[in-house]
Design a protein around this motif. Structure first.
Motif, PDB file in Angstrom:
ATOM      1  N   SER A   1       0.825  -1.212   0.000  1.00  0.00           N
ATOM      2  CA  SER A   1       0.000   0.000   0.000  1.00  0.00           C
ATOM      3  C   SER A   1       0.858   1.260   0.000  1.00  0.00           C
ATOM      4  O   SER A   1       0.523   2.253  -0.654  1.00  0.00           O
ATOM      5  CB  SER A   1      -0.931  -0.001   1.212  1.00  0.00           C
ATOM      6  OG  SER A   1      -1.869  -1.047   1.135  1.00  0.00           O
TER       7      SER A   1
ATOM      8  N   LYS B   1       1.973   1.905  -3.407  1.00  0.00           N
ATOM      9  CA  LYS B   1       0.875   2.485  -4.189  1.00  0.00           C
ATOM     10  C   LYS B   1       0.787   3.990  -3.959  1.00  0.00           C
ATOM     11  O   LYS B   1       0.637   4.781  -4.905  1.00  0.00           O
ATOM     12  CB  LYS B   1      -0.452   1.841  -3.790  1.00  0.00           C
ATOM     13  CG  LYS B   1      -0.675   0.452  -4.322  1.00  0.00           C
ATOM     14  CD  LYS B   1      -2.048  -0.003  -3.864  1.00  0.00           C
ATOM     15  CE  LYS B   1      -2.285  -1.441  -4.239  1.00  0.00           C
ATOM     16  NZ  LYS B   1      -3.589  -1.915  -3.749  1.00  0.00           N
TER      17      LYS B   1
ATOM     18  N   SER C   1      -5.986   1.423  -2.209  1.00  0.00           N
ATOM     19  CA  SER C   1      -6.489   0.597  -3.313  1.00  0.00           C
ATOM     20  C   SER C   1      -7.423   1.399  -4.213  1.00  0.00           C
ATOM     21  O   SER C   1      -7.345   1.316  -5.452  1.00  0.00           O
ATOM     22  CB  SER C   1      -7.230  -0.625  -2.753  1.00  0.00           C
ATOM     23  OG  SER C   1      -6.368  -1.420  -1.960  1.00  0.00           O
TER      24      SER C   1
ATOM     25  N   ASP D   1      -5.374   4.183  -6.135  1.00  0.00           N
ATOM     26  CA  ASP D   1      -4.528   3.588  -7.170  1.00  0.00           C
ATOM     27  C   ASP D   1      -5.336   3.327  -8.440  1.00  0.00           C
ATOM     28  O   ASP D   1      -4.849   3.543  -9.556  1.00  0.00           O
ATOM     29  CB  ASP D   1      -3.931   2.278  -6.637  1.00  0.00           C
ATOM     30  CG  ASP D   1      -2.803   1.757  -7.521  1.00  0.00           C
ATOM     31  OD1 ASP D   1      -1.907   2.544  -7.860  1.00  0.00           O
ATOM     32  OD2 ASP D   1      -2.826   0.552  -7.862  1.00  0.00           O
ATOM     33  N   CYS D   2      -6.578   2.876  -8.274  1.00  0.00           N
ATOM     34  CA  CYS D   2      -7.469   2.678  -9.431  1.00  0.00           C
ATOM     35  C   CYS D   2      -7.800   4.010 -10.097  1.00  0.00           C
ATOM     36  O   CYS D   2      -7.794   4.123 -11.332  1.00  0.00           O
ATOM     37  CB  CYS D   2      -8.758   1.982  -8.991  1.00  0.00           C
ATOM     38  SG  CYS D   2      -8.579   0.208  -8.688  1.00  0.00           S
TER      39      CYS D   2
ATOM     40  N   ASN E   1      -6.701  -4.520  -6.871  1.00  0.00           N
ATOM     41  CA  ASN E   1      -7.203  -3.459  -5.992  1.00  0.00           C
ATOM     42  C   ASN E   1      -8.612  -3.742  -5.493  1.00  0.00           C
ATOM     43  O   ASN E   1      -8.948  -3.432  -4.347  1.00  0.00           O
ATOM     44  CB  ASN E   1      -7.162  -2.108  -6.704  1.00  0.00           C
ATOM     45  CG  ASN E   1      -5.765  -1.517  -6.749  1.00  0.00           C
ATOM     46  OD1 ASN E   1      -4.996  -1.662  -5.821  1.00  0.00           O
ATOM     47  ND2 ASN E   1      -5.435  -0.860  -7.849  1.00  0.00           N
TER      48      ASN E   1
ATOM     49  N   LEU F   1      -8.268  -6.276  -2.665  1.00  0.00           N
ATOM     50  CA  LEU F   1      -7.776  -5.653  -1.425  1.00  0.00           C
ATOM     51  C   LEU F   1      -8.817  -4.718  -0.828  1.00  0.00           C
ATOM     52  O   LEU F   1      -8.950  -4.623   0.405  1.00  0.00           O
ATOM     53  CB  LEU F   1      -6.480  -4.890  -1.707  1.00  0.00           C
ATOM     54  CG  LEU F   1      -5.275  -5.742  -2.117  1.00  0.00           C
ATOM     55  CD1 LEU F   1      -4.082  -4.863  -2.458  1.00  0.00           C
ATOM     56  CD2 LEU F   1      -4.897  -6.722  -0.999  1.00  0.00           C
ATOM     57  N   PHE F   2      -9.561  -4.011  -1.672  1.00  0.00           N
ATOM     58  CA  PHE F   2     -10.610  -3.104  -1.211  1.00  0.00           C
ATOM     59  C   PHE F   2     -11.697  -3.881  -0.462  1.00  0.00           C
ATOM     60  O   PHE F   2     -12.094  -3.504   0.648  1.00  0.00           O
ATOM     61  CB  PHE F   2     -11.209  -2.375  -2.418  1.00  0.00           C
ATOM     62  CG  PHE F   2     -12.205  -1.302  -2.068  1.00  0.00           C
ATOM     63  CD1 PHE F   2     -11.792  -0.042  -1.669  1.00  0.00           C
ATOM     64  CD2 PHE F   2     -13.570  -1.564  -2.148  1.00  0.00           C
ATOM     65  CE1 PHE F   2     -12.712   0.950  -1.359  1.00  0.00           C
ATOM     66  CE2 PHE F   2     -14.504  -0.578  -1.833  1.00  0.00           C
ATOM     67  CZ  PHE F   2     -14.072   0.675  -1.442  1.00  0.00           C
TER      68      PHE F   2
END
Length: 485
Positions: free
Chosen positions: A114, A117, A431, A434-435, A458, A461-462
């Motif tokens: 993270s 990221k 997450s 990052d998207c 992502n 992880l989200f």
């Protein structure tokens, strides 16, 4: 977790000429000074505007002023290792010996992932927009502004959400510090007086609150920051003392200890570990202070090296702490140390470290909230402007005090802080952001494989973050209500 904001403020104090912040009118941000103000890719072409991912990320920037990678590594390790590392053995008790060991490395890896990221998003956005330095909240705002059309109108909301999570976490840290200090004060009292204190823990918390509040009325933090950073020596001295005790003490047979517990125990352990590994608020200020920002990332970069060392240390303290003290392990390993002149002296110094550290935690919160509050009050009301900082400090400290009185136990308050605001900062929000930063770029460039790869990872992880938050919050509240410690 240490007081990450101590490191943040120290970095700002040491590198003030090139750290970029708001201008005097608070509306625009300055660009940093570099050896070459034009950004060039590997082939030497000048980059302007929004470039593609490869050309922007390959841009090499070297600041005229900055700290070396080695200094950054030391700062980061000192920021990560703090009083939170003494609570790790409880996580092993909650998750089981082998469950806790696996969880340390899992949480450590996810935290490192993270952090990468956050740095990647910040570097991409900063370079594509003229390489301004960005903190976590500003990065969230920039991520939304440079994302899909529907996301742009929510940029301010994204910054507010991130800053609110940071504020909640900092208030949680102050609460943990308060409980930590009081529990050690009780230990010191029992050693000196050879009897329990005549007051309840709640009364002692109220008594401790008074001098802490008086200290927090101080607005200039440079001296306190330096004193607090000197307190890192105390932390490492305590680690050495605990290591000696762990190695010389008789160990419980591993088969007599729980190997793996249920989802409730694992959720509580995850919350405490997330609290200990929380360093996301420190990552961007540190990256902004490096002479070569590229030194922050990579397999041998500052982030990976520091987190690998910290993870190994945490695994050692947690594993051997539980093997040494077993079911009797307390909320901090320092509370398990046999009382002697040396150990009580260390505990006293830790209380002082926490005492000054709380002032810095609050100072950072006030600095974030005060400008927006002042902007809502007419400049003619000079008396209100004068007393507003003191009222804000008092109000924030009262929130932490109430939480400490409701949950006056380290084994309960640390998981609660970690699994709520800590998890949002360290897993869920990175997450999502990052998207928002890279998916539009990959789609525009036609890189379908990278697009779906990043989206799936992502999204996983989200969702995982929200599942842990839900189960961990339920477990923490149930633990507090039933007082199952």
């Amino acid at each position: 977790m240490s007081t990450t904001e101590e490191q943040k403020i120290l970095i700002e104090l040491e590198t003030m000429p090139f750290i970029v912040g708001p201008t005097e009118n608070g509306q625009e941000r300055k660009q940093q000074q570099f050896d070459d103000l034009r950004m060039k890719d590997v082939g030497g072409r000048v980059q302007n505007g929004h470039s593609d991912t490869k050309s922007v990320m390959s841009t090499v920037i070297s600041r005229k002023n900055g700290i070396s990678a080695t200094s950054g590594l030391i700062n980061f390790i000192c920021g990560m290792i703090g009083p939170g590392c003494f609570s790790l053995a409880v996580s092993f008790k909650q998750a089981g010996l082998w469950g806790g060991l696996a969880l340390v490395f899992i949480v450590g890896f996810l935290s490192l992932y993270s952090m990468h990221k956050i740095v990647s998003c910040s570097q991409f956005l900063a370079k594509s927009n003229g390489d301004q330095s960005l903190d976590y909240g500003e990065m969230a705002e920039a991520a939304m502004l440079n994302s899909y059309r529907w996301a742009r109108r929510h940029a301010k909301l994204a910054k507010i959400v991130v800053n609110a999570c940071l504020l909640a976490f900092q208030l949680g840290v102050i609460t943990v510090f308060m409980v930590f200090a009081v529990e050690h004060v009780i230990e010191i009292w029992e050693f000196i007086a050879d009897s329990p204190p005549p007051f309840s823990k709640s009364v002692i918390i109220l008594m401790y609150f008074v001098p802490q509040m008086l200290l927090n009325f101080i607005g200039h933090m440079k001296l306190i920051t330096i004193l607090c950073l000197c307190g890192n020596v105390i932390i490492f001295a305590a680690i050495v003392l605990i290591t000696k005790e762990l190695m010389m003490h008789k160990w419980y047979p591993t088969w007599e200890l729980n190997s793996v517990t249920g989802i409730e125990g694992i959720s509580l352990a995850a919350g405490a570990l997330i609290y200990s590994f929380e360093g996301q608020a420190m990552v961007l200020p540190l990256e902004n202070s490096l002479k070569r920002p590229k030194d922050m990332t990579g397999m041998t970069g500052v982030l990976s090296t520091a987190m690998n060392l910290v993870t190994v240390l945490y695994a050692f303290l947690g594993f051997f702490g539980y093997v040494t003290f077993g079911p009797t392990v307390q909320g901090s390993l320092t509370l398990n140390l046999p009382n002697s002149v040396l150990t009580v002296s260390i505990k006293g110094l830790l209380v002082l470290k926490i005492f000054f550290g709380s002032a810095i935690q609050l100072f950072v919160i006030v600095q974030m909230l005060l400008p927006s509050l002042r902007s809502k009050i007419s400049e003619d009301r000079k008396m209100i402007h004068r007393f507003l900082p003191y009222a804000l400090r008092l109000g924030l400290m009262l929130v932490s005090l109430c939480l400490a009185l409701v949950v006056p136990n380290l084994m309960q308050i640390i998981p609660l802080v970690g699994i709520t605001s800590g998890l949002l900062i360290s897993l869920i929000l990175p997450s999502f952001l990052d998207c928002m930063v890279f998916l539009p770029v990959y789609k525009k460039q036609g890189e379908i494989f990278k697009y779906y790869q990043k989206m799936i990872i992502n999204l996983f992880l989200f969702v995982l973050g929200w599942l842990f938050l839900g189960s961990g919050l339920y477990s923490s509240i149930d633990d507090i209500i039933n007082n199952d410690v």
